[in-house]
Design an enzyme around this catalytic site. Structure first.
Site: not given
Ligand code: AMP
Length: 370
Positions: A66, A72-73, A97, A205-206
């Site tokens: 997103m 993390g990304h 969501q 993380k999720d």
């Molecule tokens: P989001 O942009 O928050 O929807 O996250 C996109 C992807 O990045 C999802 O698969 C999350 O699980 C992953 N993600 C978010 N934070 C972390 C983190 N700290 N470590 C590893 N992956 C992450």
């Protein structure tokens, strides 16, 4: 002598000019500045980009995000580049969501810095010989592109085309956010159908999201592998999240309580305890003690939080466990709400969007030990 093309043009000037400008438009490739990363905004554009790679048997890895990109990304993108010829990163804040009272309107949108981050990462990937590929494209659609029949709404009883997986979507995160996993599964199904990747990458993380996506891929026979990347943390243990910008300085230093609680529970397991009381008791002791310490401070200094859940669950179903079977291991996860800063001080950093309550989630995998 005039060329045939010129003669044709003078015979049919308007048509030729229209075609010429249409061609120019269709060949104009939008890329992230200082990079070769294509910006694709429509389903058709992705399909056109994807087709030759399919025919050439090139591997495509998809990293759905997103935006508001952080390490993390980036670790997921690096993993995808190691294993695929082409990496597609999707950046789309999916309204489906978010619950009606959630933070859709204030969710951080940082397109320009995301583009710079991706361009920089792509240069690093080019310098690193260990990668199969690089970032080839960013897919950044609009909501009307993603919901061609019209956005169905965020309500629980919205009518529309949804993917829902039960009962795994109803527990833990789904218990307080009833439309969350329906929104996640629906948008991921769309992204998977649009990009048709060989592999998709999600973060540990999720954790419940990873269980939902793996189940969706299995139950709908989607022809792709689901890869899970490790949780990336700040040095003090806080899991990186796009939502951490909401915290501000005071709540940021207290936000380690969740990872500390989960670590304490993990220690019980590693020390040989398999029962729920011993494992979760250790986590609860950390949250209770931390809150008591905070309450000894004055309102100008303290941080209050509410524990939503601390869970010990089965890794396949996310159903609660009374005892961990060491052959299967388990998932320790938790969610807590950092309450808005009390008695804010003049000039105090309250975080993005003025410091509303921030919900933190985190988890630790208890690995099988026999
Ligand atoms: P989001 O942009 O928050 O929807 O996250 C996109 C992807 O990045 C999802 O698969 C999350 O699980 C992953 N993600 C978010 N934070 C972390 C983190 N700290 N470590 C590893 N992956 C992450």
């Amino acid at each position: 002598m005039r060329s045939v093309a010129a003669a044709r043009a003078s015979n049919h000037p308007p048509l030729v000019r229209t075609l010429a400008s249409a061609c120019r438009t269709s060949f104009r490739r939008e890329t992230i500045p200082s990079s070769s990363i294509r910006i694709l905004r429509t389903v058709d554009a992705v399909r056109t980009w994807r087709r030759p790679h399919m025919l050439d048997h090139r591997l495509v890895g998809l990293v759905p995000t997103m935006g508001a990109l952080h390490q993390g990304h980036l670790s997921l993108i690096r993993e995808a580049a190691r294993e695929n010829h082409h990496v597609v990163v999707s950046i789309y804040v999916n309204p489906a969501q978010f619950g009606i009272s959630e933070d859709l309107a204030s969710y951080p949108v940082t397109w320009d810095s995301d583009c710079k981050i991706l361009a920089g990462l792509d240069r690093d990937l080019a310098d690193d010989g260990g990668n199969l590929g690089r970032i080839s494209a960013v897919f950044a659609p609009t909501t009307s592109e993603m919901y061609p029949s019209g956005f169905p709404g965020q309500e629980v009883d919205s009518k529309g085309s949804f993917v829902s997986l039960t009962p795994v979507s109803e527990v833990l995160e789904g218990a307080t956010r009833s439309t969350f996993f329906r929104g996640v599964a629906t948008v991921c199904m769309k992204l998977f159908n649009i990009v048709q990747p060989e592999k998709v990458y999600f973060g540990q993380k999720d954790v419940q999201q990873t269980v939902v996506i793996k189940k969706m891929v299995k139950d709908f026979m989607l022809p792709m592998d689901v890869e899970i990347g490790a949780t990336i943390r700040e040095p003090d243990g806080l899991a990186l999240s796009s939502r951490n910008v909401y915290l501000g300085a005071r709540r940021r230093q207290a936000a380690t309580v969740l990872s500390r609680a989960l670590r304490a529970a993990e220690k019980q397991y590693l020390d040989g305890a398999f029962d729920r009381e011993s494992i979760l008791g250790a986590a609860t002791a950390v949250t209770t003690d931390t809150l008591s310490e905070q309450m000894t401070l004055s309102p100008e200094k303290r941080v209050k939080f509410e524990v939503d859940y601390i869970s010990l669950a089965d890794p396949e179903t996310m159903e609660e466990l009374t005892e961990v079977d060491p052959k299967n291991g388990g998932i320790l996860s938790g969610a807590l709400k950092m309450l808005p800063v009390e008695s804010p001080q003049e000039g105090e950093d309250l975080g993005h969007s003025g410091g509303p309550a921030v919900r933190l989630i985190d988890n630790i995998v208890l690995k099988p030990s026999v």
